[in-house]
Design a protein around this motif. Structure first.
Motif, short mmCIF file in Angstrom:
data_model
loop_
_atom_site.label_atom_id
_atom_site.label_comp_id
_atom_site.label_asym_id
_atom_site.label_seq_id
_atom_site.Cartn_x
_atom_site.Cartn_y
_atom_site.Cartn_z
N THR A 89 0.83 -1.20 0.00
CA THR A 89 0.00 0.00 0.00
C THR A 89 0.87 1.24 0.00
OG1 THR A 89 -0.13 -0.11 2.42
CG2 THR A 89 -1.93 -1.13 1.17
N VAL A 90 0.41 2.27 -0.72
CA VAL A 90 1.17 3.52 -0.87
C VAL A 90 0.25 4.70 -0.61
CG1 VAL A 90 2.50 4.97 -2.44
CG2 VAL A 90 2.69 2.48 -2.61
N MET A 124 3.04 8.95 -7.57
CA MET A 124 2.45 7.63 -7.31
C MET A 124 2.19 6.86 -8.59
SD MET A 124 -1.33 8.50 -5.83
CE MET A 124 -2.47 9.60 -6.68
N PHE A 125 1.90 7.56 -9.71
CA PHE A 125 1.67 6.84 -10.95
C PHE A 125 2.99 6.38 -11.58
CE2 PHE A 125 -2.35 9.57 -11.16
CZ PHE A 125 -3.06 8.65 -10.40
N CYS A 126 4.05 7.15 -11.42
CA CYS A 126 5.36 6.68 -11.86
C CYS A 126 5.79 5.46 -11.05
CB CYS A 126 6.40 7.79 -11.74
SG CYS A 126 6.27 9.07 -13.00
N LEU A 127 5.47 5.46 -9.77
CA LEU A 127 5.76 4.30 -8.93
C LEU A 127 4.96 3.09 -9.39
CD1 LEU A 127 6.97 2.87 -6.49
CD2 LEU A 127 5.26 4.00 -5.05
N ALA A 128 3.67 3.31 -9.65
CA ALA A 128 2.81 2.21 -10.07
C ALA A 128 3.20 1.66 -11.43
CB ALA A 128 1.35 2.67 -10.09
N SER A 171 -1.38 -0.64 -4.15
CA SER A 171 -2.63 0.03 -3.79
C SER A 171 -2.32 1.50 -3.51
CB SER A 171 -3.25 -0.63 -2.56
OG SER A 171 -4.40 0.07 -2.13
N LEU A 172 -2.96 2.41 -4.26
CA LEU A 172 -2.62 3.83 -4.23
C LEU A 172 -3.69 4.67 -3.55
CD1 LEU A 172 -1.47 4.20 -7.95
CD2 LEU A 172 0.01 3.82 -5.95
N THR A 173 -3.25 5.51 -2.61
CA THR A 173 -4.11 6.53 -2.01
C THR A 173 -3.40 7.86 -2.13
OG1 THR A 173 -5.06 4.96 -0.43
CG2 THR A 173 -5.31 7.30 0.07
N GLY A 174 -4.10 8.88 -2.64
CA GLY A 174 -3.50 10.21 -2.78
C GLY A 174 -4.30 11.26 -2.03
N ILE A 175 -3.59 12.14 -1.34
CA ILE A 175 -4.20 13.27 -0.63
C ILE A 175 -3.73 14.56 -1.30
CG2 ILE A 175 -4.39 14.49 1.57
CD1 ILE A 175 -5.67 11.73 1.59
N GLU A 176 -4.68 15.40 -1.69
CA GLU A 176 -4.34 16.66 -2.35
C GLU A 176 -5.30 17.75 -1.88
OE1 GLU A 176 -3.12 19.80 -4.14
OE2 GLU A 176 -1.92 17.95 -4.20
N VAL A 177 -4.75 18.88 -1.42
CA VAL A 177 -5.57 19.94 -0.84
C VAL A 177 -6.32 20.74 -1.90
CG1 VAL A 177 -3.75 21.70 -0.83
CG2 VAL A 177 -5.54 21.75 0.93
N GLN A 178 -5.79 20.79 -3.12
CA GLN A 178 -6.43 21.57 -4.19
C GLN A 178 -7.35 20.67 -5.01
OE1 GLN A 178 -3.87 24.90 -5.86
NE2 GLN A 178 -2.28 23.40 -5.38
N ALA A 205 -5.44 8.72 -13.25
CA ALA A 205 -5.52 7.32 -12.86
C ALA A 205 -6.34 6.53 -13.87
CB ALA A 205 -6.12 7.19 -11.46
N GLN A 206 -7.49 7.06 -14.20
CA GLN A 206 -8.37 6.38 -15.15
C GLN A 206 -7.74 6.27 -16.52
OE1 GLN A 206 -11.87 8.83 -14.85
NE2 GLN A 206 -12.46 8.03 -12.85
N ASN A 207 -7.14 7.37 -16.99
CA ASN A 207 -6.57 7.38 -18.34
C ASN A 207 -5.39 6.43 -18.50
OD1 ASN A 207 -8.45 9.30 -19.06
ND2 ASN A 207 -7.03 11.03 -18.99
N ASN A 208 -4.69 6.15 -17.37
CA ASN A 208 -3.52 5.28 -17.44
C ASN A 208 -3.78 3.87 -16.92
OD1 ASN A 208 -1.00 7.01 -18.28
ND2 ASN A 208 -2.20 8.33 -16.93
N GLY A 209 -5.02 3.59 -16.61
CA GLY A 209 -5.38 2.23 -16.20
C GLY A 209 -5.01 1.88 -14.78
N PHE A 210 -4.85 2.89 -13.92
CA PHE A 210 -4.55 2.65 -12.51
C PHE A 210 -5.82 2.79 -11.67
CE2 PHE A 210 -0.37 4.65 -13.85
CZ PHE A 210 0.29 3.44 -13.97
N THR A 211 -5.85 2.08 -10.57
CA THR A 211 -6.89 2.27 -9.57
C THR A 211 -6.29 3.06 -8.42
OG1 THR A 211 -8.00 0.21 -10.14
CG2 THR A 211 -8.49 1.15 -7.98
N ALA A 212 -6.88 4.20 -8.09
CA ALA A 212 -6.34 5.05 -7.03
C ALA A 212 -7.49 5.71 -6.28
CB ALA A 212 -5.40 6.10 -7.61
#
Length: 249
Positions: free
Chosen positions: A42-43, A54-58, A65-72, A83-90
């Motif tokens: 998990t990341v 996180m997408f470069c890592l994935a 398993s990706l979770t991202g926190i962004e204030v903006q 995430a969707q465009n690159n086939g990742f689940t986040a």
């Protein structure tokens, strides 16, 4: 918001990001390349922006398993789109790191990564672009980013941060007594020059030694002699092929 679509890792992923404002460059790619994650882990990415790190890592480590926190919110929306465009689940959340969603606060992660704003609030001339200003100048102290990252790191999990070299003491101070196996990885433009960036990796509840790694030079030669790409071959592999960051400790 006007956006552009930019290729990362030699086209392995495409990121939609603001045409004006904060735009991801090499630094989040270096951060991702330094994380020794394995499939199934998990990341958590604190301050994920449009998701570059996180997408470069994935892209390098499948089935994380990706979770991202962004204030903006607009950047978080772009991260979800990427995430969707690159086939990742986040799982992308719009939130401040000091006020995380309850379910995130109740979890710990194998890897917590962060590319916090490089400058303190009020440092230098502020940008007229709100997104860029928020990304580069934070009201939240760097020490708080470290503390939040430590809390969300699972026992024996790893915290990885990239930051300006002069702020290294602010990264290390909160970790005394809680984190071990601390690796400091200086990054310099060219061999023999003063490092301008640093990656700090540490492990929770570890008694491993503190290690100062050899500086990683990004470019060939002592000086910039001509326009064009002068990255060392190892750095080209990181940026274009998704290779691991060349760490020598």
């Amino acid at each position: 918001m006007e956006t552009t679509t930019d290729a990362f890792l030699g086209g392995r992923i495409d990121l939609c990001q603001p045409a004006k404002g904060y735009r991801a460059g090499a630094d989040p790619v270096f951060l991702a390349a330094s994380v020794p994650a394995t499939s199934g882990q998990t990341v958590l990415d604190l301050g994920c922006g449009v998701g570059a790190a996180m997408f470069c890592l994935a892209a390098r480590v499948p089935h994380v398993s990706l979770t991202g926190i962004e204030v903006q919110d607009d950047y978080a929306t772009l991260a979800q789109k990427n995430a969707q465009n690159n086939g990742f689940t986040a799982d992308i959340r719009t939130a401040d790191i000091v006020n995380l969603p309850a379910d995130v606060r109740n979890q710990t992660y194998d890897h917590v990564i962060a590319n916090p704003p490089y400058f303190k609030s009020g440092h230098g001339a502020a940008s007229e672009n709100t997104g860029k200003n928020t990304a580069f100048r934070a009201d939240v102290p760097l020490s708080k980013w470290v503390e939040v990252g430590m809390k969300r790191t699972a026992p024996k999990g790893q915290l990885s941060i990239i930051q300006r070299m002069e702020r290294l003491p602010e990264i290390l101070a909160p970790q005394v007594g809680s984190m071990g196996d601390i690796h400091v990885i200086p990054i310099t433009a060219r061999a023999g020059r003063r490092p301008h960036l640093v990656i700090v990796r540490s492990r929770k509840n570890s008694k491993g030694d503190f290690i100062m790694c050899s500086p990683v030079a990004l470019h060939d030669g002592d000086v910039h002699q001509k326009d064009g790409d002068s990255y060392r071959d190892e750095i080209k592999s990181v940026l274009r092929d998704g290779a691991a960051f060349p760490i020598c400790c």
